[in-house]
Design a protein around this motif. Structure first.
Motif, mmCIF file in Angstrom:
data_model
loop_
_atom_site.group_PDB
_atom_site.id
_atom_site.type_symbol
_atom_site.label_atom_id
_atom_site.label_comp_id
_atom_site.label_asym_id
_atom_site.label_seq_id
_atom_site.Cartn_x
_atom_site.Cartn_y
_atom_site.Cartn_z
ATOM 1 N N SER A 247 10.944 -24.476 -11.581
ATOM 2 C CA SER A 247 11.404 -25.514 -11.081
ATOM 3 C C SER A 247 12.727 -25.693 -10.566
ATOM 4 N N VAL A 248 13.313 -26.357 -9.484
ATOM 5 C CA VAL A 248 14.561 -26.595 -9.185
ATOM 6 C C VAL A 248 14.768 -27.973 -9.394
ATOM 7 N N PRO A 249 15.973 -28.012 -10.447
ATOM 8 C CA PRO A 249 16.380 -29.388 -10.709
ATOM 9 C C PRO A 249 16.971 -30.191 -9.503
ATOM 10 N N ARG A 250 16.660 -31.454 -9.471
ATOM 11 C CA ARG A 250 17.134 -32.321 -8.343
ATOM 12 C C ARG A 250 18.515 -32.872 -8.811
ATOM 13 N N PRO A 251 19.457 -32.872 -7.890
ATOM 14 C CA PRO A 251 20.725 -33.490 -8.263
ATOM 15 C C PRO A 251 20.595 -35.032 -8.383
#
Length: 136
Positions: free
Chosen positions: A132-136
């Motif tokens: 999963s790519v963390p959202r800013p």
């Protein structure tokens, strides 16, 4: 209308023929393997996976097969995927992965075999978990 003697003969022959026939054979019950992990599992890259298949009915063998329908090998120190517990007369088998990679993805099948040619199958789809790519 039939004469009474002819009717009695027909009934007697019918009863005698019915009594001489063997009883119908019960249908062979199917085996129903259950994969405890469900039907789909996502495994992290280079992670470990442990899948469990069990059968409530009496079995001769429970075995895991790879996506090509080839039986998986038993444990060895160098194997990255292998099975445990699929010896004869055990009602369960384990499928283990260590260092899970993309080439391990696919549909794996647990096959249970019983007496008189009984067979049951259950499958699980293994996929590589996408990070999963963390959202800013």
């Amino acid at each position: 209308m039939w004469p009474l003697s002819s009717l009695a003969l027909t009934v007697a022959l019918s009863v005698a023929l019915t009594a001489a026939l063997p009883p119908p054979r019960p249908a062979t019950p199917a085996l129903h393997p259950i994969i405890a992990n469900g039907s789909s599992v996502a495994v992290p890259y280079m992670g470990e996976a442990f899948l469990f298949c069990s059968v409530a009915e009496p079995t001769r063998q429970v075995q895991w097969r790879d996506p090509s329908n080839v039986p998986l090998p038993a444990w060895s120190p160098t194997a990255s995927r292998y099975h445990l517990g699929s010896g004869k007369h055990l009602p369960h088998a384990y499928l283990l992965f260590r260092d899970f990679r993309q080439e391990h993805e696919g549909v794996y099948t647990c096959v249970a075999r019983g007496g008189a040619g009984q067979e049951g199958r259950a499958s699980v789809t293994l996929t590589l978990a996408r990070p999963s790519v963390p959202r800013p």
